[in-house]
Design an enzyme around this catalytic site. Structure first.
Site, mmCIF file in Angstrom:
data_model
loop_
_atom_site.group_PDB
_atom_site.id
_atom_site.type_symbol
_atom_site.label_atom_id
_atom_site.label_comp_id
_atom_site.label_asym_id
_atom_site.label_seq_id
_atom_site.Cartn_x
_atom_site.Cartn_y
_atom_site.Cartn_z
ATOM 1 N N ASP A 24 80.875 33.793 -8.697
ATOM 2 C CA ASP A 24 81.872 34.529 -9.590
ATOM 3 C C ASP A 24 81.714 34.053 -10.977
ATOM 4 O O ASP A 24 82.451 34.785 -11.965
ATOM 5 C CB ASP A 24 83.212 33.549 -8.986
ATOM 6 C CG ASP A 24 83.580 34.126 -7.579
ATOM 7 O OD1 ASP A 24 83.291 35.335 -7.414
ATOM 8 O OD2 ASP A 24 84.281 33.575 -6.953
ATOM 9 N N PHE A 75 83.705 41.402 2.517
ATOM 10 C CA PHE A 75 83.891 40.255 3.191
ATOM 11 C C PHE A 75 84.668 39.386 2.561
ATOM 12 O O PHE A 75 84.864 39.317 1.215
ATOM 13 C CB PHE A 75 82.507 39.457 3.382
ATOM 14 C CG PHE A 75 81.631 40.199 4.500
ATOM 15 C CD1 PHE A 75 81.296 41.592 4.457
ATOM 16 C CD2 PHE A 75 81.446 39.240 5.647
ATOM 17 C CE1 PHE A 75 80.538 41.959 5.704
ATOM 18 C CE2 PHE A 75 80.627 39.840 6.845
ATOM 19 C CZ PHE A 75 80.165 41.208 6.726
ATOM 20 N N LYS A 119 92.662 40.391 -1.004
ATOM 21 C CA LYS A 119 91.325 41.037 -1.421
ATOM 22 C C LYS A 119 91.267 42.631 -0.964
ATOM 23 O O LYS A 119 90.870 43.351 -1.648
ATOM 24 C CB LYS A 119 90.206 40.390 -0.989
ATOM 25 C CG LYS A 119 90.093 38.947 -1.578
ATOM 26 C CD LYS A 119 88.956 38.013 -1.087
ATOM 27 C CE LYS A 119 88.877 36.686 -1.672
ATOM 28 N NZ LYS A 119 88.136 35.751 -1.188
ATOM 29 N N ASN A 127 74.771 29.222 -4.279
ATOM 30 C CA ASN A 127 75.647 29.088 -2.959
ATOM 31 C C ASN A 127 74.783 29.138 -1.672
ATOM 32 O O ASN A 127 73.657 29.131 -1.519
ATOM 33 C CB ASN A 127 76.919 29.961 -2.801
ATOM 34 C CG ASN A 127 76.343 31.383 -2.680
ATOM 35 O OD1 ASN A 127 75.897 31.632 -1.707
ATOM 36 N ND2 ASN A 127 76.645 32.442 -3.645
ATOM 37 N N LYS A 175 63.425 24.162 -20.639
ATOM 38 C CA LYS A 175 64.155 23.233 -19.769
ATOM 39 C C LYS A 175 65.076 22.164 -20.412
ATOM 40 O O LYS A 175 64.587 21.641 -21.327
ATOM 41 C CB LYS A 175 62.893 22.530 -18.973
ATOM 42 C CG LYS A 175 63.523 21.520 -17.807
ATOM 43 C CD LYS A 175 62.264 21.032 -17.213
ATOM 44 C CE LYS A 175 63.077 19.813 -16.336
ATOM 45 N NZ LYS A 175 62.184 18.708 -16.075
ATOM 46 N N LYS A 206 91.109 45.192 -4.000
ATOM 47 C CA LYS A 206 89.665 45.966 -4.263
ATOM 48 C C LYS A 206 89.710 47.241 -3.588
ATOM 49 O O LYS A 206 88.406 47.759 -3.405
ATOM 50 C CB LYS A 206 88.556 44.965 -3.777
ATOM 51 C CG LYS A 206 88.522 43.424 -4.274
ATOM 52 C CD LYS A 206 87.233 42.817 -3.860
ATOM 53 C CE LYS A 206 87.497 41.150 -4.463
ATOM 54 N NZ LYS A 206 86.184 40.387 -4.571
#
Ligand code: CTP
Length: 396
Positions: A278, A323, A337, A209, A288, A341
């Site tokens: 995730d 975050f 969240k 990401n 490969k 959490k």
């Protein structure tokens, strides 16, 4: 903050040197004892007499004169000082400091002292933006020296741009703000995660990401400066770890989980700024993958939610901060969240904004707490935000 402090004010040869007179005056009014060291260049802009009158102390203008007052002998002054401010700091002076030179009294004192040093650069925009100047500043910042960002506006050379010495009041505010953060994290162990994770597809490819790690590294740096013992668990990132921080490099979410669990028990504060993937590829190819077919289907399976697991394990006295990176329904998702959490605080980050989130130097966030309070912070640099977050953590 500045009362009864011994401050060395270094003045170098730029047109903004006249503003240093007001800096000296404000420092003295704040109760500091001010010792001015002028470079040869600075003496072309202001006289030493002015500073002597304002500070009530002898002004050092050369390394080679007769020593009339033992307090001003260079090593003595370097040791006597509580902090040092160089304002204005010219490109030439910054370059000399970055090279470790000691060819006059100011460079010598900078090298000999162990106290916090603040640089307030002031120069022509092109000189400031020049890669060499920026590399010199980066080098000094990495070594723990502090830079007061120059202001933008009309410059003495007739152009407009960045490079103005900030107003004396702003310089003192900056210094006082930094000093007020000193050492309030002494004795605290902080675990921070940063950057994204890479989930391998085959030996050459991965799913990743856009997280750069800037936010997590800024938190690690700020906490370290404030006295914490910091462990930084980082996914792949181009950034260098701040000095004195224990860096644990990982690549995948599974590795991050393992590293975090290893340090979790002993941590007083855990801040999870990492952008953990995730999902991971179920079957990572040994070789490969060749492009044979028109379509390639990868089956992804869920990664463990590290933060959720920490929330379950949390002991009383531990502070857990997460975050939330969102592109819509920011508060609603972040609140969910926070609860799910079992966090003490969540930093809600609207990553669809250009000035916030992934891979930029600034951030704009909302902080959510267990009691339902929401605090909105303005856009600021990630380093400043790191300090704001730490201020809130100390309160918690
Ligand atoms: N996090 C984690 N482990 C994961 C995913 C996320 O520890 N597998 C942490 C992040 O470090 C962050 C917080 O959980 O502090 C929220 O991450 P975010 O990506 O915003 O949310 P997710 O829980 O992954 O939910 P979603 O992707 O559905 O928004």
């Amino acid at each position: 903050m500045l009362k009864d402090k011994n401050v060395i004010l270094g003045v170098t040869g730029g047109i903004a040197a006249y503003k240093s007179v007001e800096i000296a005056s404000r420092l003295r009014k704040a109760g500091a004892s001010v010792h001015v060291i002028m470079t040869a260049g600075a003496q072309n802009f202001v006289t030493s007499m002015t500073f002597r009158e304002i500070t009530g102390n002898p002004v050092i203008t050369t390394m080679w004169g007769e020593i009339t007052n033992h307090q001003v002998e260079h090593i003595a002054l370097a040791e006597l000082a509580d902090l040092m401010i160089i304002a204005p700091a010219t490109a030439n002076f910054i370059a000399k400091a970055a090279a470790g030179m000691a060819d006059d009294m100011l460079t010598t004192t900078v090298l000999a002292t162990k106290v916090p040093i603040f640089f307030a650069p002031a120069m022509n925009s092109n000189m400031y933006n020049n890669q060499l100047t920026q590399a010199n500043i980066k080098r000094l910042v990495e070594l723990g020296w502090r830079f007061i960002p120059p202001a933008s506006g009309h410059l003495a050379c007739g152009t407009d741009g960045i490079g103005r010495l900030p107003e004396p009041a702003e310089i003192l505010d900056f210094v006082e703000n930094e000093l007020s953060h000193e050492e309030d994290f002494i004795g605290k162990k902080l675990l921070v995660t940063a950057a994204g994770t890479y989930e391998p597809i085959d030996p050459v490819r991965y799913i990743g990401n856009r997280s750069s790690g800037k936010m997590g590294y800024a938190i690690a740096e700020a906490a370290k400066k404030r006295g914490a013992e910091v462990t930084l668990v980082s996914g792949p990132s181009a950034l260098t770890a701040p000095a004195g921080v224990k860096l644990v490099r990982v690549e995948t979410a599974a590795q991050m989980r393992q590293a975090v669990l290893e340090f979790f028990d002993e941590a007083d504060i855990i801040i999870k700024a990492a952008a953990v993937a995730d999902y991971r590829v179920r079957e990572v190819a040994d070789q490969k993958i060749k492009k044979n077919d028109d379509e390639l289907v990868l089956v992804l399976e869920k990664n463990p939610d590290i933060l959720f697991e920490l929330g379950q394990k949390k002991k009383s006295g531990q502070i857990l901060v997460g975050f939330a990176a969102e592109t819509q329904h920011l508060l609603e998702y972040a609140k969910a969240k926070l609860e799910k959490k079992n966090l003490d605080m969540i930093v809600a980050n609207d990553v669809s904004r250009k000035d916030a989130g992934f891979n930029v130097d600034t951030n704009a966030v909302k902080l959510l707490y267990r009691d339902g309070t929401v605090q909105e912070l303005p856009v600021m640099t990630k380093y400043k935000l790191a300090n704001e977050l730490l201020n809130m953590v100390i309160k918690l």
